[in-house]
Structures are given as structure tokens and as C-alpha cells.
Design a protein around this motif. Sequence first.
Motif, mmCIF file in Angstrom:
data_model
loop_
_atom_site.group_PDB
_atom_site.id
_atom_site.type_symbol
_atom_site.label_atom_id
_atom_site.label_comp_id
_atom_site.label_asym_id
_atom_site.label_seq_id
_atom_site.Cartn_x
_atom_site.Cartn_y
_atom_site.Cartn_z
ATOM 1 N N LYS A 82 0.813 -1.224 0.000
ATOM 2 C CA LYS A 82 0.000 0.000 0.000
ATOM 3 C C LYS A 82 0.840 1.263 0.000
ATOM 4 O O LYS A 82 0.357 2.341 -0.307
ATOM 5 C CB LYS A 82 -0.928 0.002 1.216
ATOM 6 C CG LYS A 82 -2.121 -0.921 1.046
ATOM 7 C CD LYS A 82 -3.150 -0.731 2.129
ATOM 8 C CE LYS A 82 -4.386 -1.561 1.839
ATOM 9 N NZ LYS A 82 -5.375 -1.487 2.902
ATOM 10 N N ASN A 83 2.118 1.173 0.365
ATOM 11 C CA ASN A 83 2.932 2.383 0.462
ATOM 12 C C ASN A 83 3.800 2.630 -0.768
ATOM 13 O O ASN A 83 4.623 3.529 -0.765
ATOM 14 C CB ASN A 83 3.805 2.320 1.719
ATOM 15 C CG ASN A 83 2.952 2.398 2.976
ATOM 16 O OD1 ASN A 83 2.042 3.216 3.049
ATOM 17 N ND2 ASN A 83 3.215 1.530 3.934
ATOM 18 N N LYS A 100 3.903 4.429 -3.495
ATOM 19 C CA LYS A 100 3.114 5.536 -4.067
ATOM 20 C C LYS A 100 3.963 6.563 -4.807
ATOM 21 O O LYS A 100 3.451 7.575 -5.253
ATOM 22 C CB LYS A 100 2.322 6.247 -2.959
ATOM 23 C CG LYS A 100 1.165 5.416 -2.427
ATOM 24 C CD LYS A 100 0.402 6.156 -1.357
ATOM 25 C CE LYS A 100 -0.735 5.313 -0.811
ATOM 26 N NZ LYS A 100 -1.437 5.981 0.292
ATOM 27 N N CYS A 140 -6.266 7.626 -12.220
ATOM 28 C CA CYS A 140 -5.434 7.350 -11.041
ATOM 29 C C CYS A 140 -6.070 7.869 -9.754
ATOM 30 O O CYS A 140 -6.815 8.849 -9.766
ATOM 31 C CB CYS A 140 -4.062 7.999 -11.197
ATOM 32 S SG CYS A 140 -3.136 7.415 -12.625
ATOM 33 N N TRP A 191 -1.797 4.694 -8.585
ATOM 34 C CA TRP A 191 -1.383 6.031 -8.156
ATOM 35 C C TRP A 191 -0.562 6.778 -9.192
ATOM 36 O O TRP A 191 -0.583 7.994 -9.239
ATOM 37 C CB TRP A 191 -0.590 5.945 -6.840
ATOM 38 C CG TRP A 191 -1.502 5.904 -5.670
ATOM 39 C CD1 TRP A 191 -2.338 4.886 -5.326
ATOM 40 C CD2 TRP A 191 -1.718 6.931 -4.703
ATOM 41 N NE1 TRP A 191 -3.056 5.196 -4.202
ATOM 42 C CE2 TRP A 191 -2.692 6.451 -3.796
ATOM 43 C CE3 TRP A 191 -1.183 8.194 -4.500
ATOM 44 C CZ2 TRP A 191 -3.136 7.210 -2.713
ATOM 45 C CZ3 TRP A 191 -1.622 8.951 -3.427
ATOM 46 C CH2 TRP A 191 -2.600 8.457 -2.547
#
Length: 553
Positions: free
Chosen positions: A5-6, A8, A345, A377
Motif C-alpha cells: 500500500k505504500n 506511491k 489514477c 497512483w
Amino acid sequence: MESGKNCKVYTFSKDGTLFAWGNGEKINIINVTNKGLRHSFDLPKAVCLEFSPKNTVLATWQPYTTSKDGTAGVPNLQLYDVKTGTCLKSFIQKKMQNWCPSWSEDETICARNVNNEVHFFENNNFNTIANKLHLQKINDFVLSPGPHPYKVAVYVPGSKGAPSFVRLYQYPNFDGPHAALANKSFFKADKVTMLWNKKATAVLVIASTDVDKTGASYYGEQTLHYIAVNGESAVVQLPKNGPIYDVVWNSSSTEFCAVYGFMPAKATIFNLKCDPVFDFGTGPRNAAYYSPHGHILVLAGFGNLRGQMEVWDVKNYKLISKPVASDSTYFAWCPDGEHILTATCAPRLRVNNGYKIWHYTGSVLHKHDVPSNAELWQVSWQPFLDGIFPAKTITYQAVPSDVPSEEPKVATAYRPPALRNKPITNSKLHEEEPPQNMKPQAGNDKPLSKTALKNQRKHEAKKAAKQEARNEKNPDLAPTPAPQSTPRNTISQSTSGDPEVDKKIKNLKKKLKAIEQLKEQAAAGKQLEKNQLEKIQKEKALLQELEDLELGI
């Protein structure tokens, strides 16, 4: 591939040979060709990454924080040596906006905006400030692209009745009142966007106010200015009122395209004299993108518009295709000048995330949808240096594709229940303006006014109707129709030859122009006087009178 999840943030180097990304724990740099890990830095909070132009330095930024007792926070902008992995310098950089230092293309100079000054470093030695450009309250600056001599555009906002201004300097000549190459001041500016052309000969400045005092727009008010390094400057006259959505330079540095005006917006190409060269008419658009070679222009309507694109051959001013990329939040040309990337995005849109790769002729060649429990993202092409891909001849035939085409659902206009079983009347909220070549033809100085254009079209329609009637009587005389693929060249009409008639025409046009302005004021919510309303009611009669005079009736 790394998931989590990180993940980005990532960035490529300018030549596409290095790739850096953050996973919420470390920032990693790899070689694109062999995927070998070059360096890894413990930066769990880094949210911005950027390589210097020649891959010497990796700049990283994390949000600035102060400790609870109010003491200053630790430096949050780090500059790492890509070769050794050592930290060359750390700075405090509170704002995320313009966080990254700016390098010249050969990395001889590097600049940062610090406390109303621009600090210059030379040859990546960040321990010594080689030069300072000090003006009262410098808000923003942009270094010119290309080789030596380096130029810099600076913006100083207005205060206490003094106007805002943009100045162009050549490094390192900053001293004295006559050091500036060019200077342009304006009163209507709360913020500006400065755009250098590729050859570093001129800057376009979009000056914006936060509030439109006339009340016509909640976008504020924008004006477009042109400033050349030879000292010339001009206000670019935009023929339609309303916001300026986008301005882009062609890579040739000889022309630029502006997208502007209340919807449906206009798009116009201007030359370096700020004269219109080609007008694309009106349409649902708010963005423009030139291809890397400058031979194709995409006009698009993203964000709150439906994603309609127009792909134009800008040498011949011919429309190539009209694809639709609904819900797109990102658009990018491939460095080959052939392919286009559109994406949806997060965090802008958190549903239907994914990307598509198109050929400019409108075919979707690849489509990737992200699962509903995941978010996309960032997506981008691997960069390549200029000249790697040669420009190819433009094709108008859609290239074949294995991806099944999805016809976008066209939303029908809302009809109240009382009208649903009645025939549809073909009424339009806006009258669309067709594309128009603005290059002056031989013997003509000016493009046509709106009224003259209307009259010319009526005149041509009458002529065509007469010709058709003649052809029906004698089919053998029917001429072969001229191809209609290119937008028609509009040529300004010559005078009637009678000075009295010309005088009347001129007066009528003056009155019609005044009526046009009154109508715009009324549309903007201004309360008109009784005599002004009466003037507007006379428009139809004046138009008829003008038409009769111009047709010589």
C-alpha cells in the motif's frame, strides 16, 4: 515488481536509464537495463523524488515537521550522490510546491528559491552559494532549458499599489537596474505560471487573480503575456472571454496553442508576433498536448468533461481522429510521437482505476484495469533523450488493434415529462464555431469578423442552392464536388467599391459589436438599462440590413 500500500512514488531519470521508487520504508535506485540495485536509502516518509538531468544527484523530499516544543524541525530535502550513495546536502524546504532544486541541462548551475532570493550553486557544490538573485519578495522562478547561456525568469507579486512583474535575466548578470533582459509588469496577478520555449528565446506568462471582480467567473481572471529575451513583450489577445485552461509551446519554439473561454472553449495557435494562425473553433476541451516532434496536437476535455479528444495534424490543419478517454486524470505522449497514454489514477478518482495505450489514429492497443480492491497512483512512459525516435509521416488510417473497441455511452439530454412524446426540436444551447485558418491570404490583412463570417456562409449557401437548382434542370452540368476534408479557408471580403455603402457597413458592424458586448454583460449577470435592452432587440434587423448591403441587394 513490488506490491504494497505504500508504493506511491517513483521516478525515471531524464534519459530513462535509472529508476527510483519508495515503498514506505526505503528509496531504491536500480539500473533499468539489468535491474541491478544501485543504492537504497532509509527514507520511510519520502513522497517526492527527482533525478538531476545528468543522473548525478537524486533529490528526495518528505513533509516538514516541527517538534512539539516548537523547535525547528530537521532538514527534509536531501540531495544524494547517485554514484556513491552519500548525502551531499540537506535543506529545510517547508513547502511541497516547487520543492525540487532546478538544474541547467548540463548541471553547471542549480538554483533554489530561499527567503525571497534565488540561490545558485555551481557544479553540484552545495556547500557554497555561488550567486544570489535578490529582489523584494521573489515568489517563483524558472530556469531556461537548453545549453549555456542560462537564463532565468523571476516573478515578484505586487504590493501596496505596486504592480506584479516578471523579469528575465541571463546568469550571472543580476546587478544594476539595466541587468534584466526583459521586464513585464501587470496589476491583475495573484499568481503566475511561466513557460519557457525549448530554444529559450521567450516566456509565456499566465497571470491569474483568485477572484474575478466582474463576477463573470468563479475561476478568477486570467491574462496571457508574451515576453522575449530581446526585450519585446505583448498581451496575447484572446478572442473569447473566460478562463485560460491551458497554454503549450510547440517544440519548434515558433508557435504556441492556448485553450480558453467559457465552455464550449476555443483553441487557437499563435505565432511569435502573438497573431492567431489557426483557430480550432469551439468544443468541450480544457487541455492541449503537442507530440514530442511537434507535428501532432491533441485537444482534450478531461476532469469535469467527458474525455473527448481531437487529434490534429498541425502542418496541414487536418483532423486525424476523435477518440474518447472517459474519466482520464492523466495524459502523456510516448517519446516516439506515435503512442498516447491515458490513465485514471487515485487519489483523484478511486474507482475504475487503470490505463490505456492508444495509437494517435484512435485505436486502443493495450488496456489494463486495476482490480476494484486496489488503486493506481502513478503511471508514465520510460523517458528517452531527444533524437532517439525520428519523426514519422502522419497516417490517417486507424492502425489495427486486438483490443475490442468500447463505444462510449452517449448520455442523452434530459427532457421534461411534458416533452417526452413530442418531436425533438434541433435547438442548441451553444452555437459551435467551426475551425478557421487565420493565416492572411494574399491581398487580405485581417481575419473575418463573426458577422462577416456569418454573412459569407449565408451568401455561399444561397449560391450553392442556386447551383443545385441549375444542376437539377441540367444534370450534365453538375461539377465534381471539392473534397471537404480540410477546414475551409475563410477569406476576408473586398469592399463594395461604393464609399457610401462601405460607410454604412462599417457603422452597422460597430452597432452589432456594441450589441455583442451588451449581450455578454447580460450573460455575466449585469442589469441592463431599458435603452440597452431596446438596442439588443434591434440586432436581427441590423443583421438583415448588413447582409443586404454586403450582398449588394
